[in-house]
Design a protein around this motif. Structure first.
Motif, PDB file in Angstrom:
ATOM      1  N   SER A  30      -2.799  11.842  -2.568  1.00 10.62           N
ATOM      2  CA  SER A  30      -2.272  11.029  -1.479  1.00 10.62           C
ATOM      3  C   SER A  30      -3.028  11.358  -0.211  1.00 10.62           C
ATOM      4  O   SER A  30      -2.890  12.440   0.351  1.00 10.62           O
ATOM      5  N   ALA A  31      -3.843  10.411   0.245  1.00  7.31           N
ATOM      6  CA  ALA A  31      -4.641  10.659   1.448  1.00  7.31           C
ATOM      7  C   ALA A  31      -3.793  10.556   2.694  1.00  7.31           C
ATOM      8  O   ALA A  31      -3.822  11.433   3.543  1.00  7.31           O
ATOM      9  N   GLU A  32      -3.019   9.446   2.788  1.00 10.14           N
ATOM     10  CA  GLU A  32      -2.249   9.270   4.027  1.00 10.14           C
ATOM     11  C   GLU A  32      -0.875   8.660   3.812  1.00 10.14           C
ATOM     12  O   GLU A  32      -0.149   8.445   4.770  1.00 10.14           O
ATOM     13  N   HIS A  33      -0.480   8.374   2.586  1.00 12.00           N
ATOM     14  CA  HIS A  33       0.836   7.759   2.362  1.00 12.00           C
ATOM     15  C   HIS A  33       1.930   8.776   2.061  1.00 12.00           C
ATOM     16  O   HIS A  33       3.093   8.406   1.960  1.00 12.00           O
ATOM     17  N   GLY A  34       1.564  10.029   1.889  1.00 12.38           N
ATOM     18  CA  GLY A  34       2.562  11.043   1.541  1.00 12.38           C
ATOM     19  C   GLY A  34       2.840  11.064   0.041  1.00 12.38           C
ATOM     20  O   GLY A  34       2.233  10.316  -0.730  1.00 12.38           O
ATOM     21  N   VAL A  35       3.761  11.919  -0.349  1.00 10.43           N
ATOM     22  CA  VAL A  35       4.083  12.103  -1.770  1.00 10.43           C
ATOM     23  C   VAL A  35       5.343  11.315  -2.142  1.00 10.43           C
ATOM     24  O   VAL A  35       5.323  10.502  -3.068  1.00 10.43           O
ATOM     25  N   GLY A  36       6.408  11.534  -1.386  1.00 11.37           N
ATOM     26  CA  GLY A  36       7.655  10.797  -1.584  1.00 11.37           C
ATOM     27  C   GLY A  36       8.100  10.798  -3.026  1.00 11.37           C
ATOM     28  O   GLY A  36       8.201  11.859  -3.662  1.00 11.37           O
ATOM     29  N   LEU A  37       8.340   9.619  -3.580  1.00 18.27           N
ATOM     30  CA  LEU A  37       8.683   9.490  -4.999  1.00 18.27           C
ATOM     31  C   LEU A  37       7.485   9.050  -5.823  1.00 18.27           C
ATOM     32  O   LEU A  37       7.294   9.491  -6.956  1.00 18.27           O
ATOM     33  N   THR A  38       6.627   8.190  -5.230  1.00 19.88           N
ATOM     34  CA  THR A  38       5.570   7.568  -6.034  1.00 19.88           C
ATOM     35  C   THR A  38       4.515   8.575  -6.495  1.00 19.88           C
ATOM     36  O   THR A  38       3.989   8.460  -7.596  1.00 19.88           O
TER      37      THR A  38
ATOM     38  N   ASP B 112      -9.298  -6.117   8.398  1.00 18.87           N
ATOM     39  CA  ASP B 112      -7.853  -6.038   8.653  1.00 18.87           C
ATOM     40  C   ASP B 112      -7.033  -6.916   7.702  1.00 18.87           C
ATOM     41  O   ASP B 112      -5.897  -6.573   7.386  1.00 18.87           O
ATOM     42  N   HIS B 113      -7.589  -8.038   7.267  1.00 18.37           N
ATOM     43  CA  HIS B 113      -6.803  -8.971   6.453  1.00 18.37           C
ATOM     44  C   HIS B 113      -6.818  -8.638   4.968  1.00 18.37           C
ATOM     45  O   HIS B 113      -6.213  -9.368   4.173  1.00 18.37           O
ATOM     46  N   ILE B 114      -7.510  -7.578   4.570  1.00 17.23           N
ATOM     47  CA  ILE B 114      -7.654  -7.329   3.130  1.00 17.23           C
ATOM     48  C   ILE B 114      -6.300  -7.106   2.453  1.00 17.23           C
ATOM     49  O   ILE B 114      -5.952  -7.798   1.494  1.00 17.23           O
ATOM     50  N   SER B 115      -5.525  -6.162   2.969  1.00 16.75           N
ATOM     51  CA  SER B 115      -4.265  -5.785   2.314  1.00 16.75           C
ATOM     52  C   SER B 115      -3.374  -6.999   2.091  1.00 16.75           C
ATOM     53  O   SER B 115      -2.883  -7.245   0.994  1.00 16.75           O
ATOM     54  N   GLU B 116      -3.200  -7.736   3.167  1.00 17.47           N
ATOM     55  CA  GLU B 116      -2.332  -8.915   3.138  1.00 17.47           C
ATOM     56  C   GLU B 116      -2.887  -9.991   2.165  1.00 17.47           C
ATOM     57  O   GLU B 116      -2.131 -10.607   1.411  1.00 17.47           O
ATOM     58  N   SER B 117      -4.224 -10.164   2.130  1.00 17.13           N
ATOM     59  CA  SER B 117      -4.805 -11.199   1.277  1.00 17.13           C
ATOM     60  C   SER B 117      -4.719 -10.847  -0.204  1.00 17.13           C
ATOM     61  O   SER B 117      -4.694 -11.723  -1.065  1.00 17.13           O
ATOM     62  N   LEU B 118      -4.686  -9.533  -0.492  1.00 17.20           N
ATOM     63  CA  LEU B 118      -4.570  -9.115  -1.893  1.00 17.20           C
ATOM     64  C   LEU B 118      -3.124  -9.202  -2.380  1.00 17.20           C
ATOM     65  O   LEU B 118      -2.883  -9.210  -3.589  1.00 17.20           O
ATOM     66  N   SER B 119      -2.174  -9.284  -1.439  1.00 19.45           N
ATOM     67  CA  SER B 119      -0.776  -9.048  -1.828  1.00 19.45           C
ATOM     68  C   SER B 119      -0.258 -10.037  -2.859  1.00 19.45           C
ATOM     69  O   SER B 119       0.575  -9.680  -3.690  1.00 19.45           O
ATOM     70  N   LYS B 120      -0.773 -11.276  -2.851  1.00 23.01           N
ATOM     71  CA  LYS B 120      -0.225 -12.223  -3.827  1.00 23.01           C
ATOM     72  C   LYS B 120      -0.680 -11.928  -5.268  1.00 23.01           C
ATOM     73  O   LYS B 120      -0.144 -12.494  -6.207  1.00 23.01           O
ATOM     74  N   TYR B 121      -1.651 -11.030  -5.409  1.00 26.54           N
ATOM     75  CA  TYR B 121      -2.091 -10.642  -6.759  1.00 26.54           C
ATOM     76  C   TYR B 121      -1.382  -9.371  -7.227  1.00 26.54           C
ATOM     77  O   TYR B 121      -1.820  -8.730  -8.174  1.00 26.54           O
ATOM     78  N   HIS B 122      -0.274  -9.048  -6.541  1.00 26.54           N
ATOM     79  CA  HIS B 122       0.545  -7.888  -6.912  1.00 26.54           C
ATOM     80  C   HIS B 122      -0.308  -6.653  -7.172  1.00 26.54           C
ATOM     81  O   HIS B 122      -0.290  -6.092  -8.263  1.00 26.54           O
ATOM     82  N   PRO B 123      -1.076  -6.231  -6.161  1.00 24.90           N
ATOM     83  CA  PRO B 123      -1.981  -5.103  -6.403  1.00 24.90           C
ATOM     84  C   PRO B 123      -1.214  -3.817  -6.684  1.00 24.90           C
ATOM     85  O   PRO B 123      -0.198  -3.551  -6.050  1.00 24.90           O
ATOM     86  N   TYR B 124      -1.705  -3.075  -7.649  1.00 20.36           N
ATOM     87  CA  TYR B 124      -1.196  -1.720  -7.879  1.00 20.36           C
ATOM     88  C   TYR B 124      -2.035  -0.812  -7.004  1.00 20.36           C
ATOM     89  O   TYR B 124      -3.231  -0.657  -7.220  1.00 20.36           O
ATOM     90  N   LYS B 125      -1.392  -0.238  -5.977  1.00 16.87           N
ATOM     91  CA  LYS B 125      -2.141   0.432  -4.907  1.00 16.87           C
ATOM     92  C   LYS B 125      -2.292   1.923  -5.157  1.00 16.87           C
ATOM     93  O   LYS B 125      -1.347   2.577  -5.584  1.00 16.87           O
ATOM     94  N   ASN B 126      -3.447   2.418  -4.836  1.00 16.16           N
ATOM     95  CA  ASN B 126      -3.634   3.857  -4.797  1.00 16.16           C
ATOM     96  C   ASN B 126      -4.373   4.243  -3.539  1.00 16.16           C
ATOM     97  O   ASN B 126      -5.280   3.535  -3.112  1.00 16.16           O
ATOM     98  N   ASP B 127      -3.958   5.342  -2.981  1.00 18.42           N
ATOM     99  CA  ASP B 127      -4.491   5.808  -1.702  1.00 18.42           C
ATOM    100  C   ASP B 127      -4.920   7.248  -1.919  1.00 18.42           C
ATOM    101  O   ASP B 127      -4.106   8.154  -1.938  1.00 18.42           O
ATOM    102  N   VAL B 128      -6.205   7.445  -2.176  1.00 20.84           N
ATOM    103  CA  VAL B 128      -6.680   8.778  -2.549  1.00 20.84           C
ATOM    104  C   VAL B 128      -7.791   9.216  -1.608  1.00 20.84           C
ATOM    105  O   VAL B 128      -8.337   8.409  -0.849  1.00 20.84           O
TER     106      VAL B 128
END
Lengths: 468, 468
Positions: free
Chosen positions: A424-432, A332-348
């Motif tokens: 996009s697995a679960e974040h949708g398409v939107g703009l990104t 559960d803490h992964i996302s939050e712990s990575l955040s200070k390294y400005h992760p470029y996220k992909n959800d595939v």
């Protein structure tokens, strides 16, 4: 396409005719807050924020928008990560937070009907108070809203056991871009009377209509659970472990993460230690229902089979509800712990059976092209869904990093295309994900999507510029 | 709308160019067989029957049909009851029986991919041979085909436990009326990349495109089952019995039938006797999974609760697999046993919580208007799905009977409309329910359906005249 460039003359006055004063905000704080979502890449720039209280309000807003050629952006909890709920182009935001009533629990049908602006967690709690379970759950539960969950077909933590939001929607009320109120499916279990528009609206990101009311199914509460954390020397046998457990037990989660992820979690949470006595490059977290004593023995014997066959090298198994919760913290803490390294996220996502092959190929591509980048993988193996996080090397500026990552995107999505996966697995398409839609959908499909958009929203006033 | 009146000049010669001789039939026997379905109300009158062997054949057929303005009717096992697969107007039938290959079992993904013409039972057996379950099951299993199951979103016997066909389709290949091959969803679990067309095609009855390949999910085999047959003095407590059992146990079926139905079953099957020592006007059949000894005790104590509260008056519980099968015979034989009374069939649904109220109101209406008709009710309470069979009085001619029943339809569907139910629970719309679609769907929805039809099939060549 109405781009919202410039505010149509007299447009706000038209909305003032149909809504009360407290239902319209134009102060700069509000414009800034309601004009963006969690994607954070886009500069908010709406013209006004409207707060409907009823489906009829929404209908009036759409009629007025058609008349004045105003672009509307729907807004719920704004926890989306794809920019679908951002207003960057002088659009008018329609915020559902005043439509926050739970309307009915039907004990026989096992359904809850609520307005679109009800917060996910409130619905979960309401269900729990009636001794039933609304099983859709994800990190943003405390902020996200039901209407947005429908609009993005949210997935989350329990998909392997309970499926996506789509599976739990038994009735839907929407206002289309034509200004029509549609009551879809009326909570029927069986309904073969024509095309099922309910499923067309689920995941349509506010481009066909705005969700105003939702009826969800609920179910029996989950039984006691057991969690295992397993250490693996490599990813070769991840799918062997998966099918060993899945064939015998009702799994509720099957997660993977790398030591790169775990390292940052432990750095950020000094109360947590390494879960196993040795470090491994890959970890699997398995959760399964555990209704009786014989099932605990089943879990242990499956674990032993995996050890004997060298699918895994080590592991721990929870002995109590407290341990279940503690084991989940690593994940559960992964996302939050990575955040200070400005992760470029992909959800595939890819088919489950292709997950490890896809990880291997993507790793090779990324290592070759970007040898200095740390790539932190985690994801839901049981859904074929991987979250790929590229961490920003300290020496790179944010701007330069993003520019490089956008080149990485092309490599990554080409690999996705080759594996017939989803951008996009679960974040949708939107703009990104909009520039990459064609890596997952054919030109014919995209043309048909545009046709459907035009049919439901002939003036193209609903969330223009999103998806395509 | 292309009505197929008269055969376009030279049309057959065009199809002869793209198919081999054995793929085209025009003899009168074939025209008669392949031009109708089980609805039997419609006189078959096709021009030719085509037998594609591949998706590419189907694509060529659609291209040729567009060029020659030929109406096409899809044909699978033709077990439909709504006339959706009938060719009454000189259409060309596209029969999928030569596309009958099972293509792949993927053990990790737990999916089976097959062509549209595979028979339901063959897919069930293939799954069983791989120690997994394809749970969609219904009386026409031996004849119906997978493509048709998708096109009608088939329900059947296990909906309460496993849902409808829709829930099991993880990938779909279709040829649209534009002649495009679409590969939809590619068996991904999570896929948020644009509108989900897969769900638009499920239940579209061949009006948007023809299904050529299907990938279905499979699951763990079902556990041992227990069946109860309960007798009730009236229908007042049917839903109390339902929620008493449903709240505690994983139900796999919850069926209702009247003694009017039971009487005909016993008449037709002398080997069966009355299931209880006294006759009751209503019977409930409950089936639940029964994984261990404690669950048998649970079933017994729930039965006792229902007796104590006078929800039910009597009951029997199966003690063996043989008894499970025997108890099911009372329910399974109903349709067939009623058939000699020329039942006028209706297949409708309402929300589960409205089932008994709907039955009561419909009974009152029918008794008042048609006091001499025997109405034999049975259905799946757990899905809100009722089959209403009006039996033909001996003295009435068939013609007169049908005419009266069509007046009954209006009364019945008005009641359905009042209850926000569906005029077709699981049989589809086809031709039989087409005049009544507006009792379940709004004018705006029907207009949107027509728009979608036109988008996917701009020349209106696919199954014209069906649904709307």
């Amino acid at each position: 396409l109405l781009k919202g460039n410039g505010v149509p003359f007299g447009m706000l006055a038209e909305f003032e005719k149909i809504l009360s004063k407290d239902q319209i905000k134009t102060d700069s704080d509000s414009l800034n807050i309601y004009g963006k979502d969690w994607s954070q890449y886009y500069k908010p720039n709406p013209t006004a924020i409207l707060f409907p209280r009823s489906t009829e309000d929404v209908q009036k807003i759409v009629h007025t928008a058609r008349k004045t050629k105003t672009a509307l952006v729907p807004s719920g909890g704004r926890t989306g990560l794809s920019g679908a709920a951002t207003a960057t182009n002088k659009e008018v935001v329609v915020c559902f937070e005043k439509m926050n009533k739970i309307l009915e629990y039907n004990q026989i049908d096992r359904t809850i009907t609520c307005q679109a602006g009800v917060v996910t967690q409130e619905l979960q709690n309401y269900a729990r108070n009636h001794n039933v379970l609304f099983p859709i759950d994800f990190a943003a539960r405390g902020t996200s809203m039901i209407g947005g969950n429908v609009a993005t077909n949210v997935g989350g933590l329990n998909v392997i056991r309970y499926g996506l939001m789509r599976n739990w929607v038994s009735g839907l009320q929407v206002v289309t871009g034509r200004g029509d109120i549609l009551n879809l499916n009326n909570s029927l279990v069986k309904n073969a009377a024509g095309y099922d528009f309910r499923h067309l609206f689920v995941g349509s990101e506010g481009t066909l209509g705005f969700v105003t009311e939702v009826t969800v199914n609920v179910t029996n509460p989950t039984q006691q659970r057991t969690v295992l954390i397993l250490g693996l020397n490599n990813s070769d046998h991840v799918l062997d472990v998966y099918s060993t457990f899945r064939d015998k037990l009702p799994l509720t989660a099957f997660e993977i993460f790398t030591h790169d992820c775990l390292k940052y979690v432990i750095e950020n949470h000094p109360e947590l230690t390494e879960p196993l006595s040795t470090q491994y490059p890959y970890y699997i977290l398995i959760e399964c229902e555990n209704p009786n004593e014989s099932s605990v023995n089943d879990i242990l014997s499956l674990f032993e089979i995996c050890l004997e066959k060298s699918f895994v090298q080590d592991g721990v198994i929870s002995q109590s509800e407290v341990q279940v919760k503690n084991f989940w913290k690593y994940r559960d803490h992964i996302s939050e712990s990575l955040s200070k390294y400005h992760p470029y996220k992909n959800d595939v996502s890819v088919r489950i059976s292709k997950v490890t092959e896809f990880m291997r190929e993507t790793n090779n591509v990324l290592k070759k092209e970007y040898p200095d980048f740390v790539v932190a993988w985690f994801g839901h193996i049981g859904d074929g869904n991987l979250h790929i996080n590229i961490l920003k090397p300290r020496e790179l500026s944010m701007e330069e990093f993003i520019k490089i990552c956008q080149r990485v995107d092309h490599l990554l999505y080409s690999t996705i295309q080759k594996f017939q996966g989803s951008v996009s697995a679960e974040h949708g398409v939107g703009l990104t994900k909009k520039p990459f839609l064609s890596f997952s959908r054919s030109p014919q499909e995209i043309e048909l999507m545009r046709g459907i958009k035009k049919l439901f929203d002939p003036d193209l006033i609903l969330n223009p510029g999103k998806i395509f």
